[in-house]
Design a protein around this motif. Sequence first.
Motif, PDB file in Angstrom:
ATOM      1  N   MET A  31       0.833  -1.204   0.000  1.00 41.13           N
ATOM      2  CA  MET A  31       0.000   0.000   0.000  1.00 41.13           C
ATOM      3  C   MET A  31       0.870   1.258   0.000  1.00 41.13           C
ATOM      4  O   MET A  31       0.358   2.363  -0.036  1.00 41.13           O
ATOM      5  CB  MET A  31      -0.918   0.022   1.227  1.00 41.13           C
ATOM      6  N   SER A  32       2.207   1.058   0.067  1.00 40.71           N
ATOM      7  CA  SER A  32       3.070   2.232   0.196  1.00 40.71           C
ATOM      8  C   SER A  32       3.058   3.086  -1.071  1.00 40.71           C
ATOM      9  O   SER A  32       3.396   4.262  -1.039  1.00 40.71           O
ATOM     10  CB  SER A  32       4.501   1.804   0.523  1.00 40.71           C
ATOM     11  N   SER A  33       2.616   2.470  -2.198  1.00 46.11           N
ATOM     12  CA  SER A  33       2.548   3.268  -3.429  1.00 46.11           C
ATOM     13  C   SER A  33       1.452   4.329  -3.335  1.00 46.11           C
ATOM     14  O   SER A  33       1.328   5.167  -4.211  1.00 46.11           O
ATOM     15  CB  SER A  33       2.328   2.361  -4.633  1.00 46.11           C
ATOM     16  N   HIS A  64     -14.590  -0.429   3.187  1.00 43.21           N
ATOM     17  CA  HIS A  64     -15.062  -1.562   3.986  1.00 43.21           C
ATOM     18  C   HIS A  64     -16.584  -1.517   4.180  1.00 43.21           C
ATOM     19  O   HIS A  64     -17.269  -2.521   4.111  1.00 43.21           O
ATOM     20  CB  HIS A  64     -14.371  -1.480   5.353  1.00 43.21           C
ATOM     21  N   SER A  65     -17.073  -0.295   4.401  1.00 48.34           N
ATOM     22  CA  SER A  65     -18.513  -0.156   4.686  1.00 48.34           C
ATOM     23  C   SER A  65     -19.359  -0.485   3.455  1.00 48.34           C
ATOM     24  O   SER A  65     -20.551  -0.741   3.559  1.00 48.34           O
ATOM     25  CB  SER A  65     -18.831   1.263   5.159  1.00 48.34           C
ATOM     26  N   MET A  66     -18.722  -0.489   2.270  1.00 49.32           N
ATOM     27  CA  MET A  66     -19.476  -0.848   1.067  1.00 49.32           C
ATOM     28  C   MET A  66     -19.547  -2.362   0.886  1.00 49.32           C
ATOM     29  O   MET A  66     -20.257  -2.860   0.025  1.00 49.32           O
ATOM     30  CB  MET A  66     -18.856  -0.202  -0.171  1.00 49.32           C
ATOM     31  N   GLU A  67     -18.779  -3.091   1.700  1.00 44.18           N
ATOM     32  CA  GLU A  67     -18.776  -4.547   1.587  1.00 44.18           C
ATOM     33  C   GLU A  67     -19.506  -5.232   2.731  1.00 44.18           C
ATOM     34  O   GLU A  67     -20.056  -6.301   2.560  1.00 44.18           O
ATOM     35  CB  GLU A  67     -17.324  -5.065   1.560  1.00 44.18           C
ATOM     36  N   THR A  68     -19.427  -4.614   3.904  1.00 47.51           N
ATOM     37  CA  THR A  68     -19.975  -5.310   5.071  1.00 47.51           C
ATOM     38  C   THR A  68     -20.431  -4.298   6.113  1.00 47.51           C
ATOM     39  O   THR A  68     -20.126  -3.109   6.013  1.00 47.51           O
ATOM     40  CB  THR A  68     -18.893  -6.245   5.663  1.00 47.51           C
ATOM     41  N   GLU A  69     -21.169  -4.781   7.105  1.00 47.23           N
ATOM     42  CA  GLU A  69     -21.622  -3.927   8.200  1.00 47.23           C
ATOM     43  C   GLU A  69     -20.433  -3.641   9.131  1.00 47.23           C
ATOM     44  O   GLU A  69     -19.755  -4.575   9.565  1.00 47.23           O
ATOM     45  CB  GLU A  69     -22.727  -4.668   8.944  1.00 47.23           C
ATOM     46  N   LEU A  70     -20.195  -2.363   9.443  1.00 41.01           N
ATOM     47  CA  LEU A  70     -19.090  -2.032  10.357  1.00 41.01           C
ATOM     48  C   LEU A  70     -19.545  -2.206  11.808  1.00 41.01           C
ATOM     49  O   LEU A  70     -20.734  -2.209  12.099  1.00 41.01           O
ATOM     50  CB  LEU A  70     -18.659  -0.585  10.145  1.00 41.01           C
ATOM     51  N   SER A  71     -18.578  -2.345  12.718  1.00 35.72           N
ATOM     52  CA  SER A  71     -18.926  -2.388  14.133  1.00 35.72           C
ATOM     53  C   SER A  71     -19.432  -1.002  14.544  1.00 35.72           C
ATOM     54  O   SER A  71     -19.116  -0.009  13.886  1.00 35.72           O
ATOM     55  CB  SER A  71     -17.702  -2.760  14.960  1.00 35.72           C
ATOM     56  N   MET A 128      -7.745  -5.803  -1.237  1.00 34.41           N
ATOM     57  CA  MET A 128      -7.704  -5.638  -2.698  1.00 34.41           C
ATOM     58  C   MET A 128      -8.760  -4.638  -3.161  1.00 34.41           C
ATOM     59  O   MET A 128      -8.495  -3.817  -4.040  1.00 34.41           O
ATOM     60  CB  MET A 128      -7.941  -6.988  -3.373  1.00 34.41           C
ATOM     61  N   MET A 129      -9.959  -4.709  -2.581  1.00 34.46           N
ATOM     62  CA  MET A 129     -11.015  -3.780  -2.991  1.00 34.46           C
ATOM     63  C   MET A 129     -10.632  -2.343  -2.629  1.00 34.46           C
ATOM     64  O   MET A 129     -10.828  -1.414  -3.411  1.00 34.46           O
ATOM     65  CB  MET A 129     -12.350  -4.133  -2.306  1.00 34.46           C
ATOM     66  N   HIS A 130     -10.075  -2.182  -1.438  1.00 31.86           N
ATOM     67  CA  HIS A 130      -9.656  -0.857  -0.980  1.00 31.86           C
ATOM     68  C   HIS A 130      -8.618  -0.297  -1.934  1.00 31.86           C
ATOM     69  O   HIS A 130      -8.677   0.849  -2.374  1.00 31.86           O
ATOM     70  CB  HIS A 130      -9.095  -0.981   0.437  1.00 31.86           C
ATOM     71  N   ARG A 131      -7.674  -1.147  -2.270  1.00 36.42           N
ATOM     72  CA  ARG A 131      -6.606  -0.761  -3.176  1.00 36.42           C
ATOM     73  C   ARG A 131      -7.141  -0.360  -4.540  1.00 36.42           C
ATOM     74  O   ARG A 131      -6.780   0.667  -5.110  1.00 36.42           O
ATOM     75  CB  ARG A 131      -5.692  -1.973  -3.324  1.00 36.42           C
ATOM     76  N   ALA A 132      -8.023  -1.207  -5.074  1.00 36.54           N
ATOM     77  CA  ALA A 132      -8.606  -0.935  -6.390  1.00 36.54           C
ATOM     78  C   ALA A 132      -9.334   0.401  -6.384  1.00 36.54           C
ATOM     79  O   ALA A 132      -9.213   1.208  -7.307  1.00 36.54           O
ATOM     80  CB  ALA A 132      -9.560  -2.062  -6.777  1.00 36.54           C
ATOM     81  N   ARG A 133     -10.078   0.668  -5.307  1.00 29.27           N
ATOM     82  CA  ARG A 133     -10.882   1.898  -5.259  1.00 29.27           C
ATOM     83  C   ARG A 133     -10.015   3.135  -5.142  1.00 29.27           C
ATOM     84  O   ARG A 133     -10.260   4.145  -5.799  1.00 29.27           O
ATOM     85  CB  ARG A 133     -11.867   1.821  -4.096  1.00 29.27           C
ATOM     86  N   LEU A 134      -8.991   3.052  -4.265  1.00 26.33           N
ATOM     87  CA  LEU A 134      -8.072   4.197  -4.132  1.00 26.33           C
ATOM     88  C   LEU A 134      -7.481   4.534  -5.495  1.00 26.33           C
ATOM     89  O   LEU A 134      -7.448   5.689  -5.906  1.00 26.33           O
ATOM     90  CB  LEU A 134      -6.920   3.830  -3.186  1.00 26.33           C
ATOM     91  N   HIS A 135      -7.033   3.493  -6.183  1.00 26.87           N
ATOM     92  CA  HIS A 135      -6.373   3.712  -7.463  1.00 26.87           C
ATOM     93  C   HIS A 135      -7.341   4.230  -8.531  1.00 26.87           C
ATOM     94  O   HIS A 135      -7.059   5.209  -9.217  1.00 26.87           O
ATOM     95  CB  HIS A 135      -5.715   2.430  -7.944  1.00 26.87           C
ATOM     96  N   LEU A 136      -8.481   3.550  -8.664  1.00 32.56           N
ATOM     97  CA  LEU A 136      -9.420   3.921  -9.730  1.00 32.56           C
ATOM     98  C   LEU A 136      -9.944   5.337  -9.549  1.00 32.56           C
ATOM     99  O   LEU A 136     -10.037   6.112 -10.491  1.00 32.56           O
ATOM    100  CB  LEU A 136     -10.592   2.937  -9.777  1.00 32.56           C
ATOM    101  N   ARG A 137     -10.285   5.682  -8.304  1.00 36.31           N
ATOM    102  CA  ARG A 137     -10.822   7.010  -8.052  1.00 36.31           C
ATOM    103  C   ARG A 137      -9.808   8.079  -8.457  1.00 36.31           C
ATOM    104  O   ARG A 137     -10.137   9.033  -9.147  1.00 36.31           O
ATOM    105  CB  ARG A 137     -11.166   7.168  -6.565  1.00 36.31           C
ATOM    106  N   ARG A 138      -8.579   7.837  -8.056  1.00 36.16           N
ATOM    107  CA  ARG A 138      -7.504   8.768  -8.366  1.00 36.16           C
ATOM    108  C   ARG A 138      -7.282   8.855  -9.885  1.00 36.16           C
ATOM    109  O   ARG A 138      -7.149   9.924 -10.461  1.00 36.16           O
ATOM    110  CB  ARG A 138      -6.235   8.268  -7.666  1.00 36.16           C
ATOM    111  N   CYS A 139      -7.257   7.691 -10.522  1.00 36.98           N
ATOM    112  CA  CYS A 139      -6.988   7.624 -11.962  1.00 36.98           C
ATOM    113  C   CYS A 139      -8.098   8.319 -12.756  1.00 36.98           C
ATOM    114  O   CYS A 139      -7.830   9.064 -13.701  1.00 36.98           O
ATOM    115  CB  CYS A 139      -6.858   6.154 -12.357  1.00 36.98           C
ATOM    116  N   ILE A 140      -9.345   8.083 -12.366  1.00 37.12           N
ATOM    117  CA  ILE A 140     -10.474   8.719 -13.069  1.00 37.12           C
ATOM    118  C   ILE A 140     -10.451  10.225 -12.828  1.00 37.12           C
ATOM    119  O   ILE A 140     -10.663  11.020 -13.742  1.00 37.12           O
ATOM    120  CB  ILE A 140     -11.818   8.120 -12.593  1.00 37.12           C
ATOM    121  N   ASP A 141     -10.171  10.607 -11.595  1.00 39.45           N
ATOM    122  CA  ASP A 141     -10.104  12.026 -11.239  1.00 39.45           C
ATOM    123  C   ASP A 141      -9.056  12.741 -12.100  1.00 39.45           C
ATOM    124  O   ASP A 141      -9.327  13.757 -12.731  1.00 39.45           O
ATOM    125  CB  ASP A 141      -9.731  12.150  -9.748  1.00 39.45           C
ATOM    126  N   ASN A 142      -7.848  12.161 -12.164  1.00 43.58           N
ATOM    127  CA  ASN A 142      -6.751  12.775 -12.911  1.00 43.58           C
ATOM    128  C   ASN A 142      -7.002  12.817 -14.411  1.00 43.58           C
ATOM    129  O   ASN A 142      -6.717  13.804 -15.067  1.00 43.58           O
ATOM    130  CB  ASN A 142      -5.447  11.998 -12.686  1.00 43.58           C
TER     131      ASN A 142
END
Lengths: 201, 107
Positions: free
Chosen positions: A94-96, B26-33, A179-193
């Motif tokens: 995630m350091s990237s 995370h909140s888009m995938e599951t219920e958070l505590s 992986m989902m978090h990573r994908a979203r961070l990247h895609l949002r940034r890429c689409i924004d730019n």
Amino acid sequence: MNIAETATTKFDATIWVDQHGDFLFAFAFSRVRDEWIAEDLVQDTLLAAMQSRNSFEAKSAERTWLCGILKHKIIDHFRKSSREVELTEEEADMSSYDYMFQSEGVAKGHWTAESKPTVWQENPEEVLEHAEFRGILTHCLGELPERVANCFTLREMDGYESQEICDFLNISPNNFWVMMHRARLHLRRCIDNNWFKKVQH
Amino acid sequence: MFKKVFVWLICKTLPSCREVTELVSHSMETELSWRKKIELKLHLWSCVACNRYLFQLKFMREVFEIQEDKFNRNKKIPTLSADAAERLKDALKSSKFLLLFALMYCF
């Protein structure tokens, strides 16, 4: 007996290529983002369909039936390319994304000025009208490590549940979230730019 | 002085934007505590950028949904090249012969 019937009936499967070829190819391409793999998957699908033509019930549309087979082929393909259980170094790294957040001071961990999400003016319907935007989507997905992109498309395009995807790709729920978090961070940034920060459209 | 302490407290106790991007996803995938939910709500209440982040993730979800929908109605899709279509047809034709040979071999 069934096989003999299939072979002897004068059914021409090449008609499927004309009728559904483009659709199936586009479907596969949007998932695997590689023309050759997409073509192979369509071929596997049609061959499998020929062999199981007897089990096809006229109740469902032919295209839906073929697409169902293709979906299985795509998941098999993902499964094959996802043998290892753990995240690879590249996937876990995630350091990237460090540069998006401030590294010190009171505001440590907050957005840096240039990475801060900008306002997105258009709505989803509008942006999708632009071929360029659709190209950017494919391009941005292609920049992600393969498994991360697969994870994202299975979730957001095919609408599979988290647990199903974990089973397909043989990963833990925790790694799925990473992986989902990573994908979203990247895609949002890429689409924004590539889209929203450029004003010419 | 009071304001400084207040800001410091908020910065120290609430998750940073970086952590919040993870919570949002995370909140888009599951219920958070409940604890995470409150932290997220409080942060979003005070942070414009993370609010946009949440909005944009939902935006992206909608984009892919609409794209799928349009695709299924067969609009604007990439197409199979003529070469590729020929290759596929050849593969299907030759597989028919294979099937016949296989049958002849079996019986």
